[in-house]
Scaffold this active site. Structure first.
Site, short mmCIF file in Angstrom:
data_model
loop_
_atom_site.label_atom_id
_atom_site.label_comp_id
_atom_site.label_asym_id
_atom_site.label_seq_id
_atom_site.Cartn_x
_atom_site.Cartn_y
_atom_site.Cartn_z
N LYS A 67 12.43 -24.46 2.08
CA LYS A 67 11.83 -23.84 0.89
C LYS A 67 10.48 -23.16 1.12
CE LYS A 67 12.04 -27.82 -1.17
NZ LYS A 67 12.07 -28.95 -2.12
N ASP A 95 13.46 -36.25 -4.09
CA ASP A 95 13.46 -35.97 -5.54
C ASP A 95 14.82 -36.24 -6.19
OD1 ASP A 95 14.49 -33.78 -4.18
OD2 ASP A 95 13.58 -32.28 -5.48
MG MG Z 1 10.84 -30.72 -7.65
#
Ligand code: MG
Ligand code: ADP
Length: 465
Positions: free
Chosen positions: A165, A200
């Protein structure tokens, strides 16, 4: 007329190469299941890493006390504190703050990044009010949500496998991220112990389960994409430790790195991947998630500008710039329902630098957004369907018993804010499951569930528990 013909030809080609007929989605979900199985066997060539999380129990509701959480994900990081009151009182008090990560820190040194995070956390701790209670003589405890692939070595330690990312930090790969954070907290003079390190997806799963007992999987659709689910411990051949008492183990699939020749990879995807920070990696993520959708749209518009003079005889220079078109802007254009596509016109002016666009050009732009968003949403639905298959929850029980209620927690800015994306995902999932099964499968937005989830897991693994 010649121009119109060229435009139509390019669009037709794009529609074709980015199309995802249901039969293709089914074979993608099958490929996903077999990659999951390979990953669980420990096959090093599996594209899904299927990471063991050391979370073998999800929150029960009995968790009590003051806990902190820190969520380092993509564009932002969040700090959170929560006062948990047990079965009856639940979340008594909760506060959070969001800090955006200065872009230069995403490609700097690990020490700079962690110092920045620890400093923000320390400032946040300083604002703790009287409505939060830490028993005398106790150390504050933290759940660390770290949304990158980690080889977990225990519930509270793990080494970074790779950045994704848009992060690219030298020297951090292979290091224990908890010890990096702990050292940075020490440098800040912050006395706090990391008792849980969670992805997450795992945090979202924990947060989702806390409010709904039937949550079995969690999906993130934000800057990147990933999924976690509850697996039977005896279905994990690579697990060599003792079988947990719960018989369960949460698996972080790291599905963003899924790769299959079934995926409808276009020239735009290939070029974007080639020029990315991590070529050849995170292929599924690059077709689905928020970091990339707008960029794919930009590349298609650029081709239309080059090959078919969509914006006139000159190609708008701004359109040549990678990542100028962000997914939230794409979403705003896609949701524009005004008769003259006012928002599309305004965005094309601001972002691409073309002041006056015809209605036709605006329609084409909106249509491209639709094609790219629809492909992403349908591919994500195929992945969820794959997980349901792996869990045996994709069809009615063969013994005629009632279909168990199945809930999937979803979070991430893309899912939360891009309505056309999330509704396409949902219709596609229903389509794949069929109405009967779909009536027992629910998707649920777990808004910032990962923060609460990390705090809950920190509580469950407290040094004082
Ligand atoms: Mg997040
Ligand atoms: P992260 O994934 O970085 O932890 P979020 O879950 O908040 O953070 O997701 C942020 C991402 O969600 C952004 O990078 C963007 O791609 C996407 N996003 C945010 N708002 C919108 C929107 N309005 N429409 C489409 N995508 C959005």
């Amino acid at each position: 007329a010649e121009r119109k013909r060229k435009v139509a030809a390019v669009i037709e080609d794009v529609e074709h190469t980015l199309s995802t007929p249901t039969a293709l989605l089914r074979s993608i979900s099958d490929a996903m299941v077999s990659e999951m199985e390979r990953g669980l066997r420990g096959d090093i060539h599996a594209t899904l890493k299927m990471l063991i999380t050391y979370v073998d129990n999800l929150p029960t509701g009995n968790e009590q006390g003051l806990f902190y959480a820190l969520d380092l994900g993509g564009t932002n990081f969040r700090v959170l504190r929560v006062q948990l009151g047990g079965k009856e009182k639940r979340v008594v008090q909760q506060q959070y703050e969001e800090v955006s990560i200065p872009p230069h820190l995403m490609v700097g040194t690990s020490m700079e990044l962690f110092d920045f995070i620890a400093a923000a956390l320390s400032k946040f701790v300083d604002t703790e009010g009287d409505d939060f209670h830490l028993p005398e003589g106790r150390q504050r405890e933290l759940g660390f949500t770290f949304s990158f692939p980690v080889n977990q070595t225990s519930i509270s330690s793990g080494t970074l496998i790779k950045w994704t990312k848009g992060f690219s930090i030298n020297g951090a790969v292979g290091e224990d991220v908890v010890s990096e954070l702990s050292k940075a907290m020490e440098r800040q003079g912050l006395d706090m112990k990391v008792t849980a390190l969670v992805n997450d997806t795992v945090g979202t799963l924990a947060g989702g389960r806390y409010v709904d007992n039937d949550v079995v999987a969690a999906i993130i659709l934000g800057t990147g994409t990933n999924a976690a689910y509850v697996e039977h411990a005896n279905a994990i051949p690579k697990w060599t430790g003792l079988l947990p008492r719960s018989q369960n183990m949460v698996i972080n699939t790291e599905w963003g790195s899924f790769k299959s020749d079934k995926l409808p990879l276009s020239e735009f995807d290939k070029a974007m991947d080639f020029e990315s920070l991590n070529p050849g990696e995170q292929i599924y993520e690059k077709m689905i998630s928020g970091m990339y959708l707008g960029e794919i749209v930009r590349r298609i518009l650029l081709k239309l500008a080059h090959d078919a003079a969509l914006f006139g005889d000159v190609v708008p220079p701004k359109l040549e710039q990678p990542f100028v078109l962000r997914t939230p802007d794409m979403s705003a254009m896609h949701h524009d329902s005004s008769h003259d596509l006012k928002t599309v016109g305004a965005k094309l002016k601001d972002i691409v630098g073309v002041p006056d666009t015809s209605l036709e050009v605006r329609y084409i732009t909106s249509h491209i957004c639709d094609i790219v968003a629809e492909r992403g949403a349908r591919l994500a639905a195929a992945g969820i369907y794959g997980i349901l298959k792996k869990l045996g929850r994709d069809k009615m029980p063969s013994d005629g018993s009632k279909m168990p209620r199945t809930v999937i927690a979803l979070d991430g800015g893309l899912y939360e804010h891009y309505k056309k994306f999330s509704s396409c995902l949902e219709t596609t999932l229903t389509d794949l499951l069929g109405d009967d099964v779909a009536s027992s499968v629910f998707t649920k937005l777990a808004n910032d569930g990962s923060g609460i989830g990390a705090a809950l897991l920190a509580a469950a693994h407290s040094q004082y528990a």
